[in-house]
Design an enzyme around this catalytic site. Structure first.
Site, PDB file in Angstrom:
ATOM      1  N   HIS A  71      47.793  46.658  26.465  1.00  0.00           N
ATOM      2  CA  HIS A  71      47.320  46.907  27.830  1.00  0.00           C
ATOM      3  C   HIS A  71      47.304  45.608  28.646  1.00  0.00           C
ATOM      4  O   HIS A  71      46.309  44.881  28.684  1.00  0.00           O
ATOM      5  CB  HIS A  71      45.913  47.506  27.769  1.00  0.00           C
ATOM      6  CG  HIS A  71      45.428  48.028  29.082  1.00  0.00           C
ATOM      7  ND1 HIS A  71      44.514  49.035  29.193  1.00  0.00           N
ATOM      8  CD2 HIS A  71      45.724  47.677  30.354  1.00  0.00           C
ATOM      9  CE1 HIS A  71      44.267  49.293  30.466  1.00  0.00           C
ATOM     10  NE2 HIS A  71      44.986  48.459  31.190  1.00  0.00           N
ATOM     11  N   ARG A  75      52.350  42.169  36.442  1.00  0.00           N
ATOM     12  CA  ARG A  75      52.435  42.039  37.915  1.00  0.00           C
ATOM     13  C   ARG A  75      53.820  41.884  38.501  1.00  0.00           C
ATOM     14  O   ARG A  75      53.965  41.867  39.723  1.00  0.00           O
ATOM     15  CB  ARG A  75      51.575  40.856  38.412  1.00  0.00           C
ATOM     16  CG  ARG A  75      50.125  40.897  38.007  1.00  0.00           C
ATOM     17  CD  ARG A  75      49.402  42.090  38.597  1.00  0.00           C
ATOM     18  NE  ARG A  75      47.942  41.961  38.434  1.00  0.00           N
ATOM     19  CZ  ARG A  75      47.136  42.989  38.311  1.00  0.00           C
ATOM     20  NH1 ARG A  75      47.610  44.221  38.310  1.00  0.00           N
ATOM     21  NH2 ARG A  75      45.847  42.809  38.188  1.00  0.00           N
ATOM     22  N   ASN A 105      51.602  49.622  37.331  1.00  0.00           N
ATOM     23  CA  ASN A 105      51.103  49.510  38.720  1.00  0.00           C
ATOM     24  C   ASN A 105      51.567  48.223  39.398  1.00  0.00           C
ATOM     25  O   ASN A 105      50.781  47.438  39.918  1.00  0.00           O
ATOM     26  CB  ASN A 105      49.572  49.649  38.770  1.00  0.00           C
ATOM     27  CG  ASN A 105      48.830  48.547  38.047  1.00  0.00           C
ATOM     28  OD1 ASN A 105      49.396  47.854  37.203  1.00  0.00           O
ATOM     29  ND2 ASN A 105      47.555  48.376  38.362  1.00  0.00           N
ATOM     30  N   ASP A 163      47.580  53.834  35.017  1.00  0.00           N
ATOM     31  CA  ASP A 163      46.439  52.921  34.890  1.00  0.00           C
ATOM     32  C   ASP A 163      46.148  52.186  36.202  1.00  0.00           C
ATOM     33  O   ASP A 163      47.049  51.716  36.887  1.00  0.00           O
ATOM     34  CB  ASP A 163      46.693  51.883  33.805  1.00  0.00           C
ATOM     35  CG  ASP A 163      45.502  50.951  33.667  1.00  0.00           C
ATOM     36  OD1 ASP A 163      44.381  51.446  33.501  1.00  0.00           O
ATOM     37  OD2 ASP A 163      45.693  49.718  33.782  1.00  0.00           O
ATOM     38  N   HIS A 190      43.562  56.303  32.445  1.00  0.00           N
ATOM     39  CA  HIS A 190      42.480  55.575  33.118  1.00  0.00           C
ATOM     40  C   HIS A 190      41.502  56.651  33.574  1.00  0.00           C
ATOM     41  O   HIS A 190      41.866  57.532  34.341  1.00  0.00           O
ATOM     42  CB  HIS A 190      43.053  54.809  34.314  1.00  0.00           C
ATOM     43  CG  HIS A 190      42.032  54.031  35.077  1.00  0.00           C
ATOM     44  ND1 HIS A 190      42.079  52.663  35.206  1.00  0.00           N
ATOM     45  CD2 HIS A 190      40.929  54.421  35.748  1.00  0.00           C
ATOM     46  CE1 HIS A 190      41.054  52.248  35.938  1.00  0.00           C
ATOM     47  NE2 HIS A 190      40.334  53.303  36.281  1.00  0.00           N
ATOM     48  N   HIS A 243      40.767  51.412  27.936  1.00  0.00           N
ATOM     49  CA  HIS A 243      39.521  50.676  28.215  1.00  0.00           C
ATOM     50  C   HIS A 243      38.244  51.539  28.267  1.00  0.00           C
ATOM     51  O   HIS A 243      37.610  51.664  29.321  1.00  0.00           O
ATOM     52  CB  HIS A 243      39.646  49.822  29.471  1.00  0.00           C
ATOM     53  CG  HIS A 243      40.314  50.449  30.670  1.00  0.00           C
ATOM     54  ND1 HIS A 243      40.083  51.726  31.089  1.00  0.00           N
ATOM     55  CD2 HIS A 243      41.200  49.919  31.552  1.00  0.00           C
ATOM     56  CE1 HIS A 243      40.797  51.971  32.171  1.00  0.00           C
ATOM     57  NE2 HIS A 243      41.488  50.883  32.462  1.00  0.00           N
ATOM     58  N   ASP A 316      43.452  44.510  28.761  1.00  0.00           N
ATOM     59  CA  ASP A 316      43.509  44.852  30.191  1.00  0.00           C
ATOM     60  C   ASP A 316      43.617  43.567  31.025  1.00  0.00           C
ATOM     61  O   ASP A 316      42.954  43.425  32.063  1.00  0.00           O
ATOM     62  CB  ASP A 316      42.304  45.683  30.636  1.00  0.00           C
ATOM     63  CG  ASP A 316      42.491  46.295  32.026  1.00  0.00           C
ATOM     64  OD1 ASP A 316      43.600  46.195  32.590  1.00  0.00           O
ATOM     65  OD2 ASP A 316      41.516  46.872  32.558  1.00  0.00           O
ATOM     66  N   GLY A 335      39.324  43.453  38.019  1.00  0.00           N
ATOM     67  CA  GLY A 335      39.994  42.996  36.818  1.00  0.00           C
ATOM     68  C   GLY A 335      39.792  41.538  36.493  1.00  0.00           C
ATOM     69  O   GLY A 335      39.459  40.718  37.355  1.00  0.00           O
TER      70      GLY A 335
END
Ligand code: DOR
Length: 432
Positions: A71, A75, A105, A163, A190, A243, A316, A335
């Site tokens: 996880h 980016r 994402n 997520d 999520h 998570h 995460d 985050g």
């Protein structure tokens, strides 16, 4: 291809039930046999042996399969000011990881076969670890229309996830899980009910009331975990709960497993170390979704780790630029980063207090995530890719975030004194 010898280490390979002092041989980037120091082979081999270079002296160190983080937010594409595949995987390698699974994402969202191929292409040029991309469940993470999961799976997606947000439409989740049942990939969820979670920047409780911030109740997570376990039960699909942060979610996963539902779950270090009180001390470096909860939730997560309800440990890793995190609790993004601190946090807060043995902890970061993702990693089996991590369990070091290889520095663990650090990461037998 790389040859190497790792000598005199404490070899722990949960996949093969190996837990002994010995040598590990690497030939052509692949694992060779473990030679136990108690065996006749070792004595025979050492008669007149001359090692080829490089030789890694692992005396006093643990030799484990390269760690897998299932996880991670890398980016790229779109948010390269926070992290890139190159910098994120450099941080991963520094933390002992040889494989990471990256979330969808990005901008654009990873929602077509071509975008899956693009991640593999960038990774093959720049990554310091193996990179396994997830595709999104819904187009553009909008929660309205399923992606071409079949096509993305053929292109190498290892599973699917929205997520960062929850797929609120239960019928779409049913259809995604039905495809999971047919093709075998995991659906990673999520879990935060959007309406209960609306405007929330932390856990709902004493601290949110004190700070005058909107809080999210445990029920926001539990409702979606319950719904998705029901849908996995109905379809036979593989549900993976990302998570986990609440006691209720741990219990729902436990009961689901007892009924034979194909449900797996992961937890992140911050959710079993920190409570929501940390928000008052650390501000936005303690802001993430799902949020930090209470000691009751931490105790339930630890029990879930001990009894096997919680299968895996993940980070995460969610890098954000300092200027973004400086915006205050309401506006800052969610985050924290985690790749370089995960292993020592696991050792210091799970293994040292006796919640897990070192072998159990390593299993939750190697063979178990490999099995969940269906990837051929996380083992020191003869012939496997020589992904290996050496760990020093004796030295205390202080987390110094200015030395991080990540582009971002958003961690609540800066300055913490921890044990259990990575000292060497080999990927395919080569030092990273
Ligand atoms: O805190 C979080 N940050 N949780 C998520 O699920 C997404 C992540 C991000 O992308 O920043």
């Amino acid at each position: 291809m790389s040859d190497a010898f790792i000598v005199n280490g404490h070899i722990i390979d949960p996949a093969n039930n190996i837990d002994e002092v010995g040598d590990l041989h690497i030939t052509d980037g692949k694992i060779g046999p473990v030679i136990s120091h108690d065996s006749n082979d070792y004595r025979d081999l050492n008669r007149g042996r001359s090692y080829q270079s490089p030789v890694y002296d692992a005396t006093g160190l643990v030799v484990a399969p390269g760690l897998i983080d299932m996880h991670v937010h890398l980016r790229e594409p779109g948010f390269e000011h926070k992290e890139t595949i190159e910098t994120g995987t450099a941080a991963a390698a520094a933390g002992g990881f040889t494989s990471v699974a990256c979330m969808a994402n990005t901008s654009p969202v990873i929602d077509t076969p071509e975008k899956i191929e693009k991640i593999y292409n960038i990774a093959s040029e720049t990554a310091k670890t193996n990179v396994f991309p997830f595709g999104s469940i819904t187009k553009a993470l909008a929660g309205e229309e399923l992606t071409d999961m079949r096509g993305m799976y053929s292109a190498g997606a290892i599973g699917f996830t929205d997520d960062g947000v929850t797929v609120m439409n239960a019928a779409l989740m049913r259809d995604a899980l039905a495809l999971s049942a047919e093709l075998g990939f995991p659906i990673m969820v999520h879990c935060e009910e959007h309406h209960l979670n609306a405007g929330a920047v932390m856990n709902l409780g004493e601290t949110s009331r004190k700070l005058g911030l909107i809080g999210s109740p445990n029920a926001a997570e539990d409702i979606i975990v319950a719904r998705d376990i029901m849908l996995a039960e109905m379809t036979g699909g593989h549900l993976h709960v990302l998570h986990v942060s609440t006691a209720g979610a741990v219990e729902l996963v436990r009961q689901g497993k007892k009924r034979g539902v194909h449900v797996t779950a992961e937890v992140c270090p911050h959710h079993w170390i920190l409570t929501d009180a940390e928000v008052e001390k650390q501000g936005t470096n303690a802001k993430m979704h799902p949020p930090l909860r209470t000691q009751t939730d931490i105790d339930a997560i630890l029990e879930g780790l001990r009894d096997g309800t919680i299968d895996a440990i993940a980070t995460d890793h969610a890098p954000h630029a300092p200027s973004e995190k400086a915006q205050g609790m309401v506006d800052a993004p969610n985050g924290i980063i985690g790749l370089e601190t995960c292993l020592p946090l696991v050792f210091t807060y799970l293994v040292q207090p006796g919640h897990l043995t070192l072998a159990e902890a390593i299993a939750k970061m190697t063979v178990v995530p490999a099995h969940i993702l269906g990837i051929d990693r996380g083992t020191l089996s003869v012939g496997a890719a020589a992904d290996v991590t050496l760990i020093d369990t004796g030295t205390i070091n202080r987390v110094d975030i200015t030395k991080s290889r990540s582009k971002s520095q958003n961690t609540p663990f800066n300055g913490w004194e921890l044990k259990g650090w990575q000292t060497l990461t080999l990927r395919g037998g080569s030092s990273q």
